[in-house]
Motif scaffolding. Structure first.
Motif, mmCIF file in Angstrom:
data_model
loop_
_atom_site.group_PDB
_atom_site.id
_atom_site.type_symbol
_atom_site.label_atom_id
_atom_site.label_comp_id
_atom_site.label_asym_id
_atom_site.label_seq_id
_atom_site.Cartn_x
_atom_site.Cartn_y
_atom_site.Cartn_z
ATOM 1 N N ALA A 55 0.904 -1.328 -0.366
ATOM 2 C CA ALA A 55 -0.156 -0.169 -0.260
ATOM 3 C C ALA A 55 0.933 1.231 0.150
ATOM 4 O O ALA A 55 0.462 2.345 -0.396
ATOM 5 N N LEU A 58 2.300 1.250 -3.505
ATOM 6 C CA LEU A 58 1.135 2.029 -4.100
ATOM 7 C C LEU A 58 1.375 3.923 -3.903
ATOM 8 O O LEU A 58 0.345 3.945 -4.992
ATOM 9 N N ILE A 70 -6.129 0.045 -12.928
ATOM 10 C CA ILE A 70 -5.467 -1.785 -12.822
ATOM 11 C C ILE A 70 -4.032 -1.394 -13.927
ATOM 12 O O ILE A 70 -3.082 -1.667 -14.125
ATOM 13 N N LEU A 84 -2.380 -6.500 -8.209
ATOM 14 C CA LEU A 84 -2.829 -5.975 -8.043
ATOM 15 C C LEU A 84 -4.421 -5.300 -7.347
ATOM 16 O O LEU A 84 -4.758 -4.576 -7.312
ATOM 17 N N ASN A 85 -5.620 -6.240 -8.447
ATOM 18 C CA ASN A 85 -6.902 -5.844 -7.994
ATOM 19 C C ASN A 85 -6.667 -6.439 -6.558
ATOM 20 O O ASN A 85 -7.980 -5.485 -5.554
ATOM 21 N N GLN A 87 -4.609 -6.366 -3.651
ATOM 22 C CA GLN A 87 -3.989 -5.261 -3.597
ATOM 23 C C GLN A 87 -4.400 -3.803 -3.462
ATOM 24 O O GLN A 87 -4.519 -3.312 -2.334
ATOM 25 N N THR A 88 -5.281 -3.769 -3.871
ATOM 26 C CA THR A 88 -5.878 -2.217 -4.599
ATOM 27 C C THR A 88 -7.480 -2.330 -3.633
ATOM 28 O O THR A 88 -8.259 -1.412 -3.145
ATOM 29 N N VAL A 97 -7.669 4.200 -0.765
ATOM 30 C CA VAL A 97 -7.715 5.022 -2.383
ATOM 31 C C VAL A 97 -8.777 4.776 -2.219
ATOM 32 O O VAL A 97 -10.150 4.050 -1.330
ATOM 33 N N ARG A 99 -12.130 4.652 -5.585
ATOM 34 C CA ARG A 99 -12.396 4.076 -7.527
ATOM 35 C C ARG A 99 -13.392 4.927 -7.879
ATOM 36 O O ARG A 99 -14.222 5.659 -7.343
ATOM 37 N N PHE A 111 -8.102 4.277 -9.703
ATOM 38 C CA PHE A 111 -8.024 4.324 -8.608
ATOM 39 C C PHE A 111 -7.453 5.952 -7.968
ATOM 40 O O PHE A 111 -5.817 6.570 -8.349
#
Length: 169
Positions: A55, A58, A70, A84-85, A87-88, A97, A99, A111
């Motif tokens: 985090a 990113l 992404i 990444l999906n 983690q985000t 974050v 969307r 993001f």
């Protein structure tokens, strides 16, 4: 009671006069650097409201680049979309974050760092800088600056080889 004799510490495998001895030392020292990151790294603060390492990295990239999809994160980090999906998604759940629709009108959602994400990133960065400051507090300022310059050069060459330059302030 007898005390055990200390075993001498072995250096990296390379012979001291070999042309690659310095490179072997860099390998060894970067391995140790990753081991010592607990002294200044954000994961030390995870239990205390700090960000985990992924985090932190990113959020830093999103802060420097602006909102990212992404696909853009995949290109920037060389990670697969599923990683990444995950983690985000964790970052959205943590409120660091959000969307948003693409500000430039593209199809992919992006993001964007939240106020909470900004606050936590700033807190972790201050924690890291303070920790690093304690490590180098007895170094001459010129040595600290030279070390920073060499680390930047090292990272830029890694980025050049990977074809993934990192934005810098």
């Amino acid at each position: 009671m007898d005390t055990p004799e200390e075993t001498p510490v072995e250096r990296p495998v390379s012979k001291p006069d070999a042309p690659d001895a310095a490179t072997a030392r860099i390998e060894f020292e970067t391995m140790l650097l990753s081991r010592h990151s607990h002294l200044h790294a954000p994961r030390t603060r995870v239990g205390a409201g700090g960000l985990d390492r992924s985090a932190y990295v990113l959020l830093t990239r999103i802060r420097m680049h602006g909102p990212m999809s992404i696909g853009q994160l995949t290109d920037a980090f060389g990670l697969d979309a599923s990683t990444l999906n995950r983690q985000t998604a964790a970052m959205v759940r943590a409120g660091v974050v959000e969307r948003i629709p693409d500000p430039e009108g593209g199809i992919a959602r992006k993001f964007r760092i939240t106020e909470e994400g900004e606050r936590r990133l700033d807190a972790d960065r201050s924690f890291n800088i303070d920790g690093l400051g304690r490590i180098v507090e007895h170094w001459p300022a010129g040595d600290v600056s030279a070390f920073a310059d060499l680390l930047e050069r090292f990272n830029r060459d890694i980025e050049r080889l990977e074809g993934r330059p990192w934005p810098r302030p």
